[in-house]
Motif scaffolding. Structure first.
Motif, PDB file in Angstrom:
ATOM      1  N   ILE A  47       0.868  -1.184   0.000  1.00 38.38           N
ATOM      2  CA  ILE A  47       0.000   0.000   0.000  1.00 38.38           C
ATOM      3  C   ILE A  47       0.899   1.226   0.000  1.00 38.38           C
ATOM      4  CG2 ILE A  47      -1.833   1.247   1.241  1.00 38.38           C
ATOM      5  CD1 ILE A  47      -2.381  -1.494   2.706  1.00 38.38           C
ATOM      6  N   ARG A  48       0.541   2.168  -0.849  1.00 44.54           N
ATOM      7  CA  ARG A  48       1.339   3.396  -0.898  1.00 44.54           C
ATOM      8  C   ARG A  48       0.397   4.583  -1.041  1.00 44.54           C
ATOM      9  NH1 ARG A  48       6.557   4.461  -3.637  1.00 44.54           N
ATOM     10  NH2 ARG A  48       6.566   2.303  -4.313  1.00 44.54           N
ATOM     11  N   THR A  49       0.606   5.582  -0.246  1.00 37.99           N
ATOM     12  CA  THR A  49      -0.214   6.798  -0.392  1.00 37.99           C
ATOM     13  C   THR A  49       0.712   7.989  -0.587  1.00 37.99           C
ATOM     14  OG1 THR A  49      -0.252   7.387   1.950  1.00 37.99           O
ATOM     15  CG2 THR A  49      -1.959   5.875   1.198  1.00 37.99           C
ATOM     16  N   GLU A  50       0.208   8.958  -1.343  1.00 37.98           N
ATOM     17  CA  GLU A  50       0.963  10.198  -1.563  1.00 37.98           C
ATOM     18  C   GLU A  50       0.047  11.381  -1.313  1.00 37.98           C
ATOM     19  OE1 GLU A  50       2.735  10.279  -5.442  1.00 37.98           O
ATOM     20  OE2 GLU A  50       3.733   8.363  -5.082  1.00 37.98           O
ATOM     21  N   HIS A  51       0.383  12.160  -0.330  1.00 45.45           N
ATOM     22  CA  HIS A  51      -0.373  13.392  -0.004  1.00 45.45           C
ATOM     23  C   HIS A  51      -1.876  13.116   0.074  1.00 45.45           C
ATOM     24  CE1 HIS A  51       3.411  15.366  -0.596  1.00 45.45           C
ATOM     25  NE2 HIS A  51       3.482  14.874  -1.821  1.00 45.45           N
ATOM     26  N   LEU A  52      -2.219  12.002   0.649  1.00 50.74           N
ATOM     27  CA  LEU A  52      -3.625  11.589   0.727  1.00 50.74           C
ATOM     28  C   LEU A  52      -4.377  12.436   1.762  1.00 50.74           C
ATOM     29  CD1 LEU A  52      -5.844   9.471   0.045  1.00 50.74           C
ATOM     30  CD2 LEU A  52      -4.914   8.066   1.867  1.00 50.74           C
ATOM     31  N   SER A  53      -5.498  12.990   1.324  1.00 47.36           N
ATOM     32  CA  SER A  53      -6.332  13.773   2.245  1.00 47.36           C
ATOM     33  C   SER A  53      -7.783  13.372   2.093  1.00 47.36           C
ATOM     34  CB  SER A  53      -6.209  15.270   1.946  1.00 47.36           C
ATOM     35  OG  SER A  53      -4.916  15.706   2.253  1.00 47.36           O
ATOM     36  N   LYS A  54      -8.504  13.495   3.185  1.00 46.89           N
ATOM     37  CA  LYS A  54      -9.936  13.204   3.150  1.00 46.89           C
ATOM     38  C   LYS A  54     -10.680  14.212   4.010  1.00 46.89           C
ATOM     39  CE  LYS A  54     -13.847  11.156   2.552  1.00 46.89           C
ATOM     40  NZ  LYS A  54     -14.504  11.124   1.241  1.00 46.89           N
ATOM     41  N   ILE A  55     -11.625  14.884   3.387  1.00 50.44           N
ATOM     42  CA  ILE A  55     -12.558  15.733   4.137  1.00 50.44           C
ATOM     43  C   ILE A  55     -13.938  15.174   3.853  1.00 50.44           C
ATOM     44  CG2 ILE A  55     -13.514  18.051   4.415  1.00 50.44           C
ATOM     45  CD1 ILE A  55     -10.819  19.128   3.364  1.00 50.44           C
ATOM     46  N   TYR A  56     -14.655  14.788   4.883  1.00 53.55           N
ATOM     47  CA  TYR A  56     -15.977  14.198   4.675  1.00 53.55           C
ATOM     48  C   TYR A  56     -16.954  15.254   4.181  1.00 53.55           C
ATOM     49  CZ  TYR A  56     -14.624   9.784   6.791  1.00 53.55           C
ATOM     50  OH  TYR A  56     -14.021   8.580   7.035  1.00 53.55           O
ATOM     51  N   PRO A  57     -17.798  14.894   3.185  1.00 54.45           N
ATOM     52  CA  PRO A  57     -18.789  15.853   2.714  1.00 54.45           C
ATOM     53  C   PRO A  57     -19.701  16.256   3.879  1.00 54.45           C
ATOM     54  CG  PRO A  57     -18.839  13.829   1.399  1.00 54.45           C
ATOM     55  CD  PRO A  57     -17.918  13.588   2.543  1.00 54.45           C
ATOM     56  N   GLY A  58     -20.005  17.521   3.943  1.00 53.95           N
ATOM     57  CA  GLY A  58     -20.890  17.983   5.008  1.00 53.95           C
ATOM     58  C   GLY A  58     -20.161  18.300   6.303  1.00 53.95           C
ATOM     59  N   SER A  59     -18.839  18.118   6.312  1.00 49.26           N
ATOM     60  CA  SER A  59     -18.077  18.441   7.511  1.00 49.26           C
ATOM     61  C   SER A  59     -18.122  19.957   7.708  1.00 49.26           C
ATOM     62  CB  SER A  59     -16.629  17.966   7.354  1.00 49.26           C
ATOM     63  OG  SER A  59     -15.808  18.580   8.301  1.00 49.26           O
ATOM     64  N   ALA A  60     -18.775  20.402   8.778  1.00 50.59           N
ATOM     65  CA  ALA A  60     -19.009  21.838   8.972  1.00 50.59           C
ATOM     66  C   ALA A  60     -17.699  22.611   9.074  1.00 50.59           C
ATOM     67  CB  ALA A  60     -19.850  22.040  10.225  1.00 50.59           C
ATOM     68  N   SER A  61     -16.731  22.028   9.765  1.00 50.67           N
ATOM     69  CA  SER A  61     -15.488  22.760   9.982  1.00 50.67           C
ATOM     70  C   SER A  61     -14.473  22.516   8.869  1.00 50.67           C
ATOM     71  CB  SER A  61     -14.890  22.323  11.315  1.00 50.67           C
ATOM     72  OG  SER A  61     -14.640  20.927  11.268  1.00 50.67           O
ATOM     73  N   ARG A  62     -14.821  21.623   7.925  1.00 50.66           N
ATOM     74  CA  ARG A  62     -13.885  21.229   6.861  1.00 50.66           C
ATOM     75  C   ARG A  62     -12.579  20.676   7.456  1.00 50.66           C
ATOM     76  NH1 ARG A  62     -15.473  20.177   2.167  1.00 50.66           N
ATOM     77  NH2 ARG A  62     -13.680  21.006   1.089  1.00 50.66           N
ATOM     78  N   THR A  63     -12.677  20.109   8.638  1.00 50.10           N
ATOM     79  CA  THR A  63     -11.502  19.506   9.266  1.00 50.10           C
ATOM     80  C   THR A  63     -11.160  18.220   8.529  1.00 50.10           C
ATOM     81  OG1 THR A  63     -12.355  20.281  11.364  1.00 50.10           O
ATOM     82  CG2 THR A  63     -10.555  18.691  11.464  1.00 50.10           C
ATOM     83  N   LEU A  81     -11.443   9.220  -1.789  1.00 50.06           N
ATOM     84  CA  LEU A  81     -10.497  10.166  -1.211  1.00 50.06           C
ATOM     85  C   LEU A  81     -10.815  11.571  -1.726  1.00 50.06           C
ATOM     86  CD1 LEU A  81      -8.352  10.752  -3.710  1.00 50.06           C
ATOM     87  CD2 LEU A  81      -7.508   8.528  -3.051  1.00 50.06           C
ATOM     88  N   THR A  82     -10.307  12.569  -1.031  1.00 44.86           N
ATOM     89  CA  THR A  82     -10.567  13.955  -1.450  1.00 44.86           C
ATOM     90  C   THR A  82      -9.444  14.456  -2.345  1.00 44.86           C
ATOM     91  OG1 THR A  82     -11.731  14.346   0.630  1.00 44.86           O
ATOM     92  CG2 THR A  82     -11.081  16.290  -0.614  1.00 44.86           C
ATOM     93  N   SER A  83      -8.212  14.179  -1.962  1.00 45.65           N
ATOM     94  CA  SER A  83      -7.086  14.559  -2.822  1.00 45.65           C
ATOM     95  C   SER A  83      -5.904  13.641  -2.530  1.00 45.65           C
ATOM     96  CB  SER A  83      -6.699  16.024  -2.591  1.00 45.65           C
ATOM     97  OG  SER A  83      -6.286  16.191  -1.255  1.00 45.65           O
ATOM     98  N   GLY A  84      -4.900  13.726  -3.394  1.00 40.37           N
ATOM     99  CA  GLY A  84      -3.757  12.836  -3.285  1.00 40.37           C
ATOM    100  C   GLY A  84      -4.062  11.520  -3.983  1.00 40.37           C
ATOM    101  N   ARG A  85      -3.248  10.525  -3.712  1.00 41.33           N
ATOM    102  CA  ARG A  85      -3.519   9.221  -4.321  1.00 41.33           C
ATOM    103  C   ARG A  85      -3.168   8.083  -3.376  1.00 41.33           C
ATOM    104  NH1 ARG A  85      -1.755   7.829  -9.402  1.00 41.33           N
ATOM    105  NH2 ARG A  85      -0.746   5.890  -8.854  1.00 41.33           N
ATOM    106  N   ALA A  86      -3.782   6.935  -3.657  1.00 39.14           N
ATOM    107  CA  ALA A  86      -3.510   5.735  -2.862  1.00 39.14           C
ATOM    108  C   ALA A  86      -3.471   4.544  -3.802  1.00 39.14           C
ATOM    109  CB  ALA A  86      -4.591   5.552  -1.805  1.00 39.14           C
ATOM    110  N   GLU A  87      -2.510   3.679  -3.580  1.00 38.98           N
ATOM    111  CA  GLU A  87      -2.369   2.481  -4.416  1.00 38.98           C
ATOM    112  C   GLU A  87      -2.313   1.247  -3.532  1.00 38.98           C
ATOM    113  OE1 GLU A  87       1.277   2.724  -6.537  1.00 38.98           O
ATOM    114  OE2 GLU A  87       0.542   4.192  -7.978  1.00 38.98           O
ATOM    115  N   VAL A  88      -2.885   0.165  -4.028  1.00 42.81           N
ATOM    116  CA  VAL A  88      -2.745  -1.129  -3.369  1.00 42.81           C
ATOM    117  C   VAL A  88      -2.157  -2.091  -4.398  1.00 42.81           C
ATOM    118  CG1 VAL A  88      -3.956  -3.054  -2.278  1.00 42.81           C
ATOM    119  CG2 VAL A  88      -4.637  -0.716  -1.750  1.00 42.81           C
TER     120      VAL A  88
END
Lengths: 313, 248
Positions: free
Chosen positions: A5-21, A60-67
């Motif tokens: 498994i490899r990830t690069e700059h992987l980010s996730k913001i859940y839709p509807g997250s009020a604070s965009r945390t 995912l929201t941005s970045g990439r992930a590989e398996v």
């Protein structure tokens, strides 16, 4: 060693997250193939989000992930034929019996009857579930249900197994049985991504570890690497009366019931242990535990609740 | 995944969600048949037997639709309470295989109900080659678009309780208000126009025409088929592009 498994700059913001945390922020991580990779962190640290993205269950929201070299977003089908997952808080279907849970899961994955039957028998045996094989899941304890789910994925033909807190609720003996089964799986060169709250479990099983805190990778490496990165890699426990001022000169002092715990570098730790012995005090010395490392890096214990504002993710 | 393995997966899902639960709790079979048989009984009593055929045709359409839309509760339950969908996603089983297997498993529940209706259908002399062919085609379409609709909805529901709120609404909008249990001519003109927005109106018109309850011109029958197939295709496309197999 190749990456499972490899990830690069992987980010996730859940839709509807009020604070965009972000639940995950800028995660770059490499999970080597054929080993157990432990992911530790408090509730809301991003462990399950990471597992669900890698297991193609969550976008995912941005970045990439590989398996195994396949992109989880654009080549999900190639990923899915090679993975199996015990999701967090999953339960086996209650109307099936233990044997059916494992056997039918293998059939669902496309295995033929003979192969599915053979693997089911082996997995039930390995996890000491044979005596319960005809028992309906609804009549099992929580621990046996988790063990059944572990047997299900360990019996599969998948190359990468995602186990999201697989031993939660298991008694110590059952946990050891799952550990043994996990160790056997790695002998077959399978990769296991294990998330856990139990630091002893992570330490006992993982060839490499990642510590997540608030969606970020706080630390990663082998257990030895992690120890090498903390300021004080040794712990000395002294029972009896002591001078706080003196002990502080050796390292970081943490008072404990009936004595003191001192985190120190190796020479100071040895010196302190020697002096304590000379004074006839009970003393023990060893490398810091994963829990010590966790406390130093995160500043809180793993079972300390995240404040509500931080726990949104 | 090879075609053989896909079939094996579908068969396994039928066993998991159809055969094993029925073996464990046979009353599932009774619950499926209860509503359509209640309607049939009610119509038989009120019409003193005269409108029994409407009850029979309507009962079959309702059974197939219930089987299709009833899938939403199972899928939502498996998705959120058991995390079974996550287990399936992380496996070689693709979404269409999952839907097909689960939809077929629901069909297993309806078999006794259908057997009762088919027995009555034959007993009352409605079984001809063309009526059986039309009935089969219509019922399969109703079941398939109901299942596609149910799958799409299930991926949006956050809790099984939401499905409980929607199920009676679907039943009302798709089987009670549209002329499934009576001829469309019974409705006032404005309601007839409203009924045209429900796919079950076309399904009922075809099955009622097939057994001679209502006159059905070839043109009307053709339009009914086209609308029914279009509805099914639209709901399949929505399922393919809008259902959330992977969470956003």
């Amino acid at each position: 060693m190749s990456s499972a498994i490899r990830t690069e700059h992987l980010s996730k913001i859940y839709p509807g997250s009020a604070s965009r945390t972000p639940a995950l922020a800028d995660l770059t991580l490499d999970v080597p193939a054929g080993r157990v990779f432990g992911v530790i962190g408090r509730n809301g640290a991003g462990k399950t989000t990471f597992v669900r993205i890698a297991a193609t269950q969550l976008e995912l929201t941005s970045g990439r992930a590989e398996v195994l070299g396949y992109d989880v977003m654009t080549q999900a089908r190639d990923v899915r034929v090679r993975i199996a997952c015990v999701p967090q808080e999953s339960r086996p279907l209650y109307f099936l019996n233990v044997e059916e849970v494992v056997y039918l899961y293998l059939k669902l994955r496309g295995l033929d009857h003979a192969e599915a039957r053979r693997r089911t028998t082996e997995a039930l045996d390995e996890l000491s579930l044979t005596e319960y094989r005809r028992r309906p899941v609804q009549r099992l304890s929580g621990g046996l249900r988790r063990r059944t789910l572990c047997a299900m994925v360990l019996a599969s033909d998948a190359d990468v197994l995602f186990l999201d807190e697989p031993t939660t609720g298991l008694d110590p003996i059952a946990r050891r049985q799952v550990w043994d089964a996990i160790r056997r799986a790695t002998k077959e060169q399978r990769t296991i991504l294990l998330t856990t709250h139990y630091l002893d479990e992570a330490e006992a099983l993982s060839a490499r570890l990642a510590l997540f805190e608030r969606g970020r990778l706080a630390l990663s490496g082998t257990p030895e690497d992690l120890r090498a990165r903390v300021r004080y890699p040794f712990r000395v426990t002294i029972q009896g009366a002591y001078s706080a001022e003196e002990l502080t000169s050796y390292g970081r002092l943490t008072p404990i019931e009936g004595g003191a715990l001192v985190f120190a570098r190796e020479p100071e730790a040895r010196e302190l242990a020697r002096r304590a012995l000379e004074r006839g005090q009970r003393v023990s010395m060893g490398p810091v535990t994963l829990e010590d490392i966790f406390l130093e890096v995160v500043g809180r214990a793993i079972d300390e609740e995240t404040p509500p504002a931080e726990a949104e993710a | 995944m090879s075609e053989r393995n896909r079939l094996r997966s579908i068969g396994t899902l039928v066993r998991i969600n159809g055969i094993v639960p029925i073996r464990t709790q046979p009353f599932y079979l009774v619950s499926i048949i209860a509503q359509p048989l209640s309607f049939l009984f009610f119509i038989w009593i009120v019409s003193r037997g005269a409108d029994l055929a409407y009850g029979l045709m309507g009962g079959m359409v309702l059974t197939m639709l219930s089987v299709g839309t009833g899938l939403q509760s199972d899928l939502t339950h498996y998705r959120h309470d058991m995390k079974f969908q996550d287990v399936v996603i992380a496996s070689p089983v693709e979404a269409p295989i999952y839907i097909a297997g689960m939809a077929l498993s629901e069909l297993v529940y309806s078999l006794p109900a259908l057997a009762v209706f088919v027995a009555l259908f034959v007993y009352y002399g409605y079984a001809t080659v063309s009526s059986v062919a039309i009935l089969t085609g219509v019922l399969l379409l109703v079941w398939s678009f109901g299942s596609a609709f149910a799958f799409t909805l299930s991926t949006y529901f956050q809790d099984i309780r939401e499905t409980w709120a929607f199920s009676p609404i679907f039943s009302l909008v798709l089987t009670v208000l549209p002329p499934v249990y009576y001829p469309i001519s019974y409705l006032p003109a404005w309601a007839q126009i409203a009924a045209r927005f429900s796919p079950t109106t076309y399904a009922a018109e075809l099955v009622q025409g097939a057994v001679g309850l209502q006159p059905l011109t070839p043109t009307t029958a053709e339009i009914d088929w086209i609308v029914l197939v279009a509805f099914a295709a639209a709901l399949f496309l929505i399922a393919a592009f809008k259902a959330r197999w992977r969470d956003p």
